[in-house]
Design a protein around this motif. Structure first.
Motif, PDB file in Angstrom:
ATOM      1  N   TYR A   4      23.279  61.093  -1.825  1.00 32.53           N
ATOM      2  CA  TYR A   4      22.081  60.340  -2.191  1.00 32.53           C
ATOM      3  C   TYR A   4      22.342  58.844  -2.290  1.00 32.53           C
ATOM      4  CZ  TYR A   4      20.659  65.042  -3.580  1.00 32.53           C
ATOM      5  OH  TYR A   4      20.367  66.383  -3.583  1.00 32.53           O
ATOM      6  N   ASP A  47       9.929  64.224   5.734  1.00 25.40           N
ATOM      7  CA  ASP A  47       8.487  64.446   5.531  1.00 25.40           C
ATOM      8  C   ASP A  47       7.679  63.791   6.642  1.00 25.40           C
ATOM      9  OD1 ASP A  47       5.911  64.757   4.555  1.00 25.40           O
ATOM     10  OD2 ASP A  47       6.530  64.538   2.470  1.00 25.40           O
ATOM     11  N   VAL A 100      10.145  74.307   5.306  1.00 23.50           N
ATOM     12  CA  VAL A 100      11.264  74.003   4.412  1.00 23.50           C
ATOM     13  C   VAL A 100      12.292  75.127   4.453  1.00 23.50           C
ATOM     14  CG1 VAL A 100      11.925  73.611   2.006  1.00 23.50           C
ATOM     15  CG2 VAL A 100       9.854  72.558   2.911  1.00 23.50           C
ATOM     16  N   ALA A 143      18.040  60.668   5.192  1.00 22.40           N
ATOM     17  CA  ALA A 143      16.737  61.321   5.028  1.00 22.40           C
ATOM     18  C   ALA A 143      15.836  60.558   4.071  1.00 22.40           C
ATOM     19  CB  ALA A 143      16.923  62.752   4.530  1.00 22.40           C
ATOM     20  N   ASN A 202      14.224  61.358  -1.711  1.00 21.79           N
ATOM     21  CA  ASN A 202      13.521  62.642  -1.812  1.00 21.79           C
ATOM     22  C   ASN A 202      13.074  63.182  -0.454  1.00 21.79           C
ATOM     23  OD1 ASN A 202      13.745  62.543  -4.647  1.00 21.79           O
ATOM     24  ND2 ASN A 202      11.890  61.304  -4.799  1.00 21.79           N
ATOM     25  N   GLY A 203      13.828  62.852   0.592  1.00 20.42           N
ATOM     26  CA  GLY A 203      13.551  63.396   1.916  1.00 20.42           C
ATOM     27  C   GLY A 203      12.307  62.835   2.568  1.00 20.42           C
ATOM     28  N   THR A 220      22.065  64.131   4.660  1.00 17.88           N
ATOM     29  CA  THR A 220      20.930  63.956   3.759  1.00 17.88           C
ATOM     30  C   THR A 220      20.713  62.501   3.350  1.00 17.88           C
ATOM     31  OG1 THR A 220      22.410  64.531   1.930  1.00 17.88           O
ATOM     32  CG2 THR A 220      20.983  66.279   2.776  1.00 17.88           C
ATOM     33  N   ILE A 243       7.743  67.882   1.636  1.00 19.26           N
ATOM     34  CA  ILE A 243       8.975  68.225   0.918  1.00 19.26           C
ATOM     35  C   ILE A 243       8.960  67.519  -0.432  1.00 19.26           C
ATOM     36  CG2 ILE A 243      11.503  68.123   0.951  1.00 19.26           C
ATOM     37  CD1 ILE A 243      11.366  68.004   3.998  1.00 19.26           C
ATOM     38  N   GLN A 266      12.628  70.666  -3.574  1.00 15.03           N
ATOM     39  CA  GLN A 266      12.981  71.232  -2.272  1.00 15.03           C
ATOM     40  C   GLN A 266      14.061  70.394  -1.582  1.00 15.03           C
ATOM     41  OE1 GLN A 266       8.977  71.210  -0.677  1.00 15.03           O
ATOM     42  NE2 GLN A 266       8.755  73.424  -0.941  1.00 15.03           N
ATOM     43  N   PHE A 267      13.955  69.069  -1.708  1.00 15.07           N
ATOM     44  CA  PHE A 267      14.972  68.224  -1.081  1.00 15.07           C
ATOM     45  C   PHE A 267      16.325  68.398  -1.767  1.00 15.07           C
ATOM     46  CE2 PHE A 267      17.085  64.016  -0.465  1.00 15.07           C
ATOM     47  CZ  PHE A 267      17.274  64.135   0.904  1.00 15.07           C
ATOM     48  N   ASP A 303      10.584  66.865  -4.489  1.00 17.54           N
ATOM     49  CA  ASP A 303      11.912  66.522  -4.992  1.00 17.54           C
ATOM     50  C   ASP A 303      12.810  67.750  -5.127  1.00 17.54           C
ATOM     51  OD1 ASP A 303      10.710  64.111  -5.130  1.00 17.54           O
ATOM     52  OD2 ASP A 303      10.906  63.832  -7.300  1.00 17.54           O
TER      53      ASP A 303
END
Length: 524
Positions: A325, A95, A158, A87, A90-91, A84, A102, A106-107, A104
């Motif tokens: 993160y 996206d 998702v 990614a 927030n992905g 992650t 996607i 959902q990520f 926040d």
């Protein structure tokens, strides 16, 4: 964790009697020799000479090969853990590359649902390993690994990310149980600690690989590469033997003998080791008492408090939020250096720190390393909070933009030396064999659930309280961890299980206990 002590097979009661003909065969073979021999014991039979040199020495290379082959699964699990971070915040990379919107929340689920998959499997996998064997169970994990990565690679929604990550959590979490179990059962005592440390090392190498590859690969290509690693593991590990301990527990004497010969070498006399293992298994069965009876003791209750307390600090310290993160954290910090490069540096420091931990844990002791670890983690997290506080108040932090990298590297290094590996290590030391299986499973389940909450709600905490207060909360928990270790956690370095149990129960170590321990040490 060692689940084998809590899941003894009834067939192991017959091991000692089944060993007798094996010893008789060895004696018959020796007496048929041309040279007369009297009262030849097993230890003397093993002193076979070839060219004047004793060959009664097990080969280490096959054991290292089998151990490293098994930890390729840990490498695969580490790549899932670190996935992650590349990614983006927030992905955003998911996206862009998958053309899937996607948000926040959902990520946060994509990052954290892995932990729920791991929590779901950590108890069943111990039972599965005891039913079908360690090797088969580990090879079967290639299937969910492949399915999970295929769902990620070909995701069109998702929900597919959710399902794929959950399945990857099942396979990755299962490897966190099976790989240490396998290496512990194939290795001689002289190298068991080294082989056992390979799992954590390979896990961090997997995270580093993901960080590094993610700097120049798209997320889809990174997922394809990650999917290949479990297949490589399967191709290599299928050639490795089942553990001789499991085979003995199931009464498969000839298969156990073949496994020992593969692992120790053809010139090594395996009969003494087989006999000792049989006797240990039989003794464990003779001393088995119910879990409910064992858990009522003061030592067991205090052991559970220590285990769950260490797991709580380990996860609530924020380490998984930093690992998952790290790219987002560095970008938020506004550092001058490329966030992806900083993430790679963190990964390198983590690998180095785990390697250092394997060298010093038996020299400095568990308690000292836990205290040092929690103290510096507290300082590092507080420093990060202070940096974000200055930033949020409009202070120019460009002159100290290096602070986030240094603080997080220090946090990861000290975590990897202390609160990363030691809580797991101590679980094998503070529980009696009667409760080790269930207590270890419970602590594993609790650990993954705590990891889920941290990774799932980190973004929510950050949005609600700000990055500064979030890291101050992590700092406060690390401070509580220091107090907890100082007041409650005993030193277990160099102590036998019986001595540790006496200390946990508050009983003095008697002369009998010391004599028993010295006798057992003299036999090792």
């Amino acid at each position: 964790m060692d689940y084998t002590n809590g899941m003894q097979s009834t067939s192991s009661l017959n091991f000692v009697s089944e060993t007798t003909p094996l010893l008789s065969e060895a004696s018959t073979s020796s007496t048929s020799s041309k040279m007369p021999e009297k009262n030849i014991g097993i230890s003397q039979q093993t002193l076979v000479s070839r060219g004047g040199e004793s060959v009664n020495k097990a080969r280490k290379v096959p054991q290292y090969v089998a151990g490293l082959a098994s930890t390729l699964g840990a490498l695969a699990a580490g790549m899932v853990l670190g996935w992650t971070s590349p990614a983006g915040e927030n992905g955003i990379e998911l996206d862009k590359q998958y053309n899937i919107r996607i948000d926040d929340e959902q990520f946060a689920w994509i990052g954290s649902i892995f932990n729920l998959g791991a929590a779901a499997i950590c108890v069943p996998i111990g039972i599965i390993c005891d039913k079908i064997g360690r090797k088969k169970a580990m090879l079967l994990l290639t299937i969910p690994f492949t399915i999970g990565w295929l769902l990620i690679i070909f995701s069109s929604s998702v929900k597919m990310f959710y399902i794929g990550r959950f399945i990857l959590g099942v396979s990755g979490g299962a490897f966190c149980v099976t790989a240490p179990m396998y290496t512990a059962e194939i290795a001689e005592s002289s190298i068991r600690g080294t082989l056992g440390s390979y799992f954590q090392l390979m896990l961090t190498v997997g995270i580093l690989m993901t960080y590094t590859l993610g700097t120049f690969m798209s997320m889809r290509v990174l997922s394809i590469v990650s999917a290949i690693v479990p297949l490589v593991f399967c191709a290599v590990f299928i050639m490795m033997p089942e553990t001789p301990v499991y085979l003995l527990k199931k009464g498969q004497i000839n298969s156990a003998r073949s496994s020992y010969r593969w692992l120790r070498g053809s010139t090594y006399d395996i009969e003494p080791e087989m006999t000792a293992q049989n006797e240990a298994l039989a003794e464990a069965n003779r001393n088995t008492i119910s879990f409910l009876s064992a858990i009522k003791t003061k030592a067991a209750r205090r052991g559970l408090i220590i285990a769950f307390g260490l797991m709580t600090v380990q996860q609530l310290s924020g380490v998984n939020a930093i690992i998952f993160y790290s790219g987002k954290i560095f970008k938020s910090a506004g550092a001058n250096m490329d966030p992806n490069l900083q993430t790679v540096i963190v990964g390198i420091m983590q690998v180095v720190a785990v390697f250092i931990s394997t060298l010093i844990v038996d020299r400095l002791g568990r308690r000292v390393l836990l205290l040092v670890s929690s103290a510096f983690m507290c300082i590092s997290a507080f420093t990060m909070g202070f940096y974000f506080n200055l930033q949020s108040n409009g202070t120019d932090v460009s002159s100290i933009s290096w602070v986030p990298l240094v603080a997080i590297c220090l946090f990861i290094v000290l975590f990897s030396i202390g609160f990363g590996p030691i809580p797991w290590m101590m679980m094998g030391e503070i529980f009696s064999p009667q409760i080790k299986g269930i207590a270890g499973s419970s602590a594993c389940l609790f650990n993954w659930i705590m990891a889920f909450f941290v990774t799932k709600f980190y973004s929510n905490f950050e949005s609600s309280f700000g990055s500064d207060r979030t890291f101050w909360i992590f700092s406060f928990i690390c401070a509580l961890g220091f107090v907890f270790v100082f007041l409650i956690v005993p030193e277990t370095k160099g102590k036998t299980l019986e001595e540790i149990q006496c200390e946990l129960s508050g009983e003095p170590i008697t002369t009998t206990t010391q004599n028993n321990n010295s006798n057992s040490n003299s036999k090792m």
